[in-house]
Enzyme design. Structure first.
Site, PDB file in Angstrom:
ATOM      1  N   HIS A   1       0.974  -1.256  -0.122  1.00 34.79           N
ATOM      2  CA  HIS A   1      -0.215  -0.074  -0.016  1.00 34.79           C
ATOM      3  C   HIS A   1       0.977   1.154  -0.118  1.00 34.79           C
ATOM      4  O   HIS A   1       0.492   2.422   0.375  1.00 34.79           O
ATOM      5  CB  HIS A   1      -0.969   0.058   1.197  1.00 34.79           C
TER       6      HIS A   1
ATOM      7  N   SER B   1      14.477  20.425 -17.092  1.00 29.61           N
ATOM      8  CA  SER B   1      12.972  21.435 -17.414  1.00 29.61           C
ATOM      9  C   SER B   1      13.580  22.484 -17.989  1.00 29.61           C
ATOM     10  O   SER B   1      14.864  23.085 -17.860  1.00 29.61           O
ATOM     11  CB  SER B   1      12.591  21.934 -15.944  1.00 29.61           C
TER      12      SER B   1
ATOM     13  N   LYS C   1      15.927  20.711 -12.220  1.00 32.70           N
ATOM     14  CA  LYS C   1      15.192  19.465 -12.280  1.00 32.70           C
ATOM     15  C   LYS C   1      16.105  18.473 -13.110  1.00 32.70           C
ATOM     16  O   LYS C   1      16.645  18.686 -13.928  1.00 32.70           O
ATOM     17  CB  LYS C   1      14.003  19.773 -13.116  1.00 32.70           C
TER      18      LYS C   1
ATOM     19  N   GLU D   1       8.580   7.705 -16.765  1.00 31.92           N
ATOM     20  CA  GLU D   1       7.331   8.263 -17.220  1.00 31.92           C
ATOM     21  C   GLU D   1       6.622   7.728 -18.481  1.00 31.92           C
ATOM     22  O   GLU D   1       5.647   7.158 -18.786  1.00 31.92           O
ATOM     23  CB  GLU D   1       7.346   9.480 -17.187  1.00 31.92           C
TER      24      GLU D   1
END
Length: 476
Positions: free
Chosen positions: A162, A283, A289, A296
């Protein structure tokens, strides 16, 4: 209808005029099925030989036919021969190329076959060939995970359920948990290949042929195990496409789950892994970043893999036997699945193989969140306390620690006694991550010994898969 269209059209004799532009534009598929050209030419060679065996081509004609097919194949490979806007599909384009080389003799190759059995054969050959390419890329990703796991066979990590800290595990165990579904995917690909290895060529449009052909000889030459058992099923079956897309969709799901974990592991909140600069992006506005774009995209591209499966199943569900033009919609999802995995898998393998694991952060996080509570309960069980009671006692100990904002190993002897008479200071012997890991000795568990065994077994299986992935089933 132009002279060229008349010469190369595979149908139309009973029609007074050519198709409307709207129909032609809807019907054309050569823009995507052209990739089947090498397989169609290989099937044409086999078909030419059985025509000769049936006495429908003499030896000289067969020699000319095979030489022309060789020349056409070379021209296709070099780009010297390409489909045109007037070619309806790959079969039409290749017949045009053959007629340009042989004249009327090229038209003899069409005897005893139909686009229906041609495309079913070509697509099986293409997918059987490319399934091995996908398998090779899966092996590379699994290798990367296995190599990382070898470095972290005894690295403590906080195992989760979880997305909450549950019990300590080794990070090698965690990485190998992602190898197991890839091994199952490889099993599924080989299992799929067993069913896909039947040859439709010789089934004609749906009823077979009255010509004395030899489907078994064609099947053998094209790398199939047997000819199709039923000509109607042979041209109407797309189970092999749907099943291939199921396997690729499930691969996509497995890659998505791995990608999701990498996204978490590389976040500031976790900080367990750092990606190599070559396998991360930045970024356009925030200079600090470092984004896990490959991970992804693994999540994102799973959607198109699942969508391809749904599209083909939906297309097939209401089709009467045998062939229906709806089946033109089978190829683009299959091609896209192959292309997607061939693009994604090497990127994931590179990302995994070059990432840096922050052992210090993993070890520090391993005991956090009372993840050693199960060790206390098991310690009580070994002292003849029923697990129901042991669970209750341990829960009370955790509640006490939560109230005092301390860890399990920070409570006093008096605290232990206040929770239960069964708890005494010797319980501290199990309140370390190392002891918890060392206690896991059963096969498949997270102890360093079992993880080393898992690692060796996975590496051994991958060696076998490497051999399968480079097998050549389609003649060249």
């Amino acid at each position: 209808m132009s002279e060229q269209n008349e010469r190369t059209s595979l149908w139309g004799g009973r029609f007074a005029g050519g198709p409307a532009e709207a129909l032609a534009r809807l019907s054309v598929s050569v823009q995507f099925d052209w990739r089947l050209a090498p397989y169609d030419i290989a099937a044409s060679r086999a078909h030419a030989r059985v025509l000769a065996g049936a006495g429908l081509l003499n030896p000289d004609e067969l020699g000319q036919m095979l030489a022309a097919l060789d020349d056409l194949e070379a021209a296709c490979a070099s780009g010297a021969f390409r489909p045109t806007v007037e070619d309806e599909d790959v079969h039409t384009a290749l017949e045009r190329g053959l007629l340009e080389r042989l004249g009327a003799l090229g038209g003899k190759l069409r005897a005893g076959r139909s686009r229906n059995d041609q495309v079913a054969t070509d697509l099986r050959m293409y997918l059987r060939d490319h399934a091995r390419g996908v398998a090779a890329r899966l092996v590379e990703l699994a290798d990367a995970l296995v190599e990382q796991a070898e470095r972290h066979i005894d690295t403590p990590a906080p195992g989760m359920t979880h997305v909450q800290h549950a019990q300590p595990v080794t990070f090698g165990h965690w990485l190998l948990a992602h190898v197991q579904p890839l091994l199952r995917d490889l099993d599924r690909l080989r299992d799929w290949d067993e069913r896909a290895a039947t040859c439709p060529l010789g089934s004609g449009a749906l009823a077979g042929s009255s010509l004395p052909l030899d489907p078994a000889a064609v099947a053998k030459e094209l790398g199939f195990k047997a000819p199709a058992a039923n000509s109607m099923d042979a041209v109407g079956d797309r189970d092999f496409v749907a099943e291939f897309l199921f396997v690729t969709a499930l691969i996509g799901v497995h890659l998505s789950r791995l990608g999701e974990e990498v996204v978490l592991w590389t976040s500031q909140e976790f900080g367990w892994v750092e990606l190599d600069d070559a396998f991360a992006t930045g970024s356009s506005i925030m200079p600090q970043k470092k984004n896990a774009d490959i991970a992804e995209l693994a999540r994102g591209k799973s959607g198109r893999l699942v969508g391809g499966l749904v599209a083909v199943l939906t297309m097939l569900k209401g089709l009467p036997l045998a062939y229906d033009r709806d089946m033109q919609e089978d190829k683009e999802p299959a091609f896209d699945a192959v292309d997607t995995l061939q693009l994604l898998l090497p990127a994931l393998a590179g990302m995994i193989s070059t990432m840096t694991v922050r052992v210090d952060r993993l070890a520090a996080a391993a005991p956090v969140g009372y993840s050693l509570a199960t060790e206390v309960a098991d310690w009580l069980v070994r002292r003849d306390v029923p697990f129901r009671d042991a669970h209750e006692i341990t829960g009370k100990l955790v509640a006490l620690c939560a109230a005092r904002e301390c860890e399990l190993d920070e409570v006093t002897d008096d605290d232990l006694k206040s929770v239960s008479e069964h708890l005494d200071p010797s319980v501290r012997e199990v309140l370390s991550v190392r002891s918890a890991l060392a206690a896991r000795t059963t096969p498949g568990s997270t102890g360093p010994g079992p993880v080393a065994d898992q690692h060796a077994a996975a590496a051994d299986k991958l060696d076998g898969w490497r051999e399968w992935a480079i097998e050549k089933v389609v003649p060249r």
